[in-house]
Scaffold this motif. Structure first.
Motif, PDB file in Angstrom:
ATOM      1  N   LYS A 236      -2.085   3.228   3.877  1.00  0.00           N
ATOM      2  CA  LYS A 236      -3.152   2.405   4.337  1.00  0.00           C
ATOM      3  C   LYS A 236      -3.031   1.326   5.724  1.00  0.00           C
ATOM      4  O   LYS A 236      -3.581   1.209   6.668  1.00  0.00           O
ATOM      5  N   VAL A 237      -2.127   0.710   5.039  1.00  0.00           N
ATOM      6  CA  VAL A 237      -1.442  -0.326   6.222  1.00  0.00           C
ATOM      7  C   VAL A 237      -1.071   0.362   7.583  1.00  0.00           C
ATOM      8  O   VAL A 237      -1.473  -0.254   8.773  1.00  0.00           O
TER       9      VAL A 237
ATOM     10  N   ASP B 288       6.635  -4.646  -2.515  1.00  0.00           N
ATOM     11  CA  ASP B 288       5.480  -4.672  -3.659  1.00  0.00           C
ATOM     12  C   ASP B 288       4.307  -3.927  -3.435  1.00  0.00           C
ATOM     13  O   ASP B 288       3.490  -3.938  -4.451  1.00  0.00           O
ATOM     14  N   LEU B 289       4.129  -3.199  -2.328  1.00  0.00           N
ATOM     15  CA  LEU B 289       2.804  -2.288  -2.407  1.00  0.00           C
ATOM     16  C   LEU B 289       3.118  -0.812  -2.877  1.00  0.00           C
ATOM     17  O   LEU B 289       4.085  -0.496  -2.788  1.00  0.00           O
ATOM     18  N   SER B 290       2.134  -0.278  -3.347  1.00  0.00           N
ATOM     19  CA  SER B 290       2.026   1.104  -3.854  1.00  0.00           C
ATOM     20  C   SER B 290       2.470   2.017  -2.434  1.00  0.00           C
ATOM     21  O   SER B 290       1.865   1.759  -1.400  1.00  0.00           O
TER      22      SER B 290
ATOM     23  N   GLN C  77       7.446  -7.015   3.371  1.00  0.00           N
ATOM     24  CA  GLN C  77       6.262  -7.223   2.657  1.00  0.00           C
ATOM     25  C   GLN C  77       6.114  -6.168   1.837  1.00  0.00           C
ATOM     26  O   GLN C  77       5.305  -6.168   0.772  1.00  0.00           O
ATOM     27  N   THR C  78       6.449  -4.769   2.312  1.00  0.00           N
ATOM     28  CA  THR C  78       5.688  -3.653   1.837  1.00  0.00           C
ATOM     29  C   THR C  78       6.448  -3.447   0.317  1.00  0.00           C
ATOM     30  O   THR C  78       5.795  -2.311  -0.412  1.00  0.00           O
TER      31      THR C  78
ATOM     32  N   SER D  53      -1.133   2.232  -0.443  1.00  0.00           N
ATOM     33  CA  SER D  53      -1.525   1.020   0.206  1.00  0.00           C
ATOM     34  C   SER D  53      -0.508   1.071   1.571  1.00  0.00           C
ATOM     35  O   SER D  53      -1.128   0.576   2.668  1.00  0.00           O
ATOM     36  N   ILE D  54       0.556   1.289   1.364  1.00  0.00           N
ATOM     37  CA  ILE D  54       1.622   1.387   2.489  1.00  0.00           C
ATOM     38  C   ILE D  54       0.945   2.507   3.444  1.00  0.00           C
ATOM     39  O   ILE D  54       0.756   1.996   4.694  1.00  0.00           O
TER      40      ILE D  54
END
Length: 137
Positions: free
Chosen positions: A122-123, A114-116, A111-112, A119-120
């Motif tokens: 942070k996750v 599509d993340l910046s 799912q990552t 954001s990655i």
């Protein structure tokens, strides 16, 4: 040439100098010097920039005019995108090495894509906090 390429790539991602400099772990002032060709990034920083934009270092340095990074560094594998996003944080990078082996999290990794990178990061920090908390119990 490097400065022009950095500016074009950053603006293409709709990032400010402040936002991008924090992603590659340099000050905004230092990064601004890269964009006006008054300063050159070190090898590790250049690699981080190339990984983030998915281009070759040759493209960044003006050795080629072809944007061929997409064939050189494939983010079809989400784990590579995660690695690139956290490479500037040794503690997270070490944690990621352990985490990436867990089969129960493979769907989340996919799912990552599509993340910046921010954001990655942070996750991964949130997952680390949860893991740390669970290990204390």
């Amino acid at each position: 040439m490097l400065g022009k390429r950095l500016t074009e790539l950053r603006k293409g991602k709709h990032l400010t100098q402040e936002q991008f400099s924090s992603l590659i772990n340099v000050s905004r002032a230092t990064y601004a010097q890269y964009e006006i060709d008054r300063r050159q990034p070190d090898y590790e920083t250049l690699q981080n920039i190339a990984n983030f934009y998915n281009v070759s270092t040759d493209y960044l340095l003006g050795r080629t005019h072809e944007v061929i990074g997409e064939t050189l560094i494939s983010y079809n594998d989400p784990t590579e995108k995660i690695k690139a996003a956290i490479t500037s944080d040794p503690e997270l990078a070490e944690f990621w090495e352990e985490l990436s082996q867990r089969e129960d999290l493979q769907l989340m990794f996919k799912q990552t894509r599509d993340l910046s990178p921010q954001s990655i990061k942070k996750v991964i920090k949130i997952i680390k906090a949860i893991e740390d908390e669970e290990s204390e119990e």
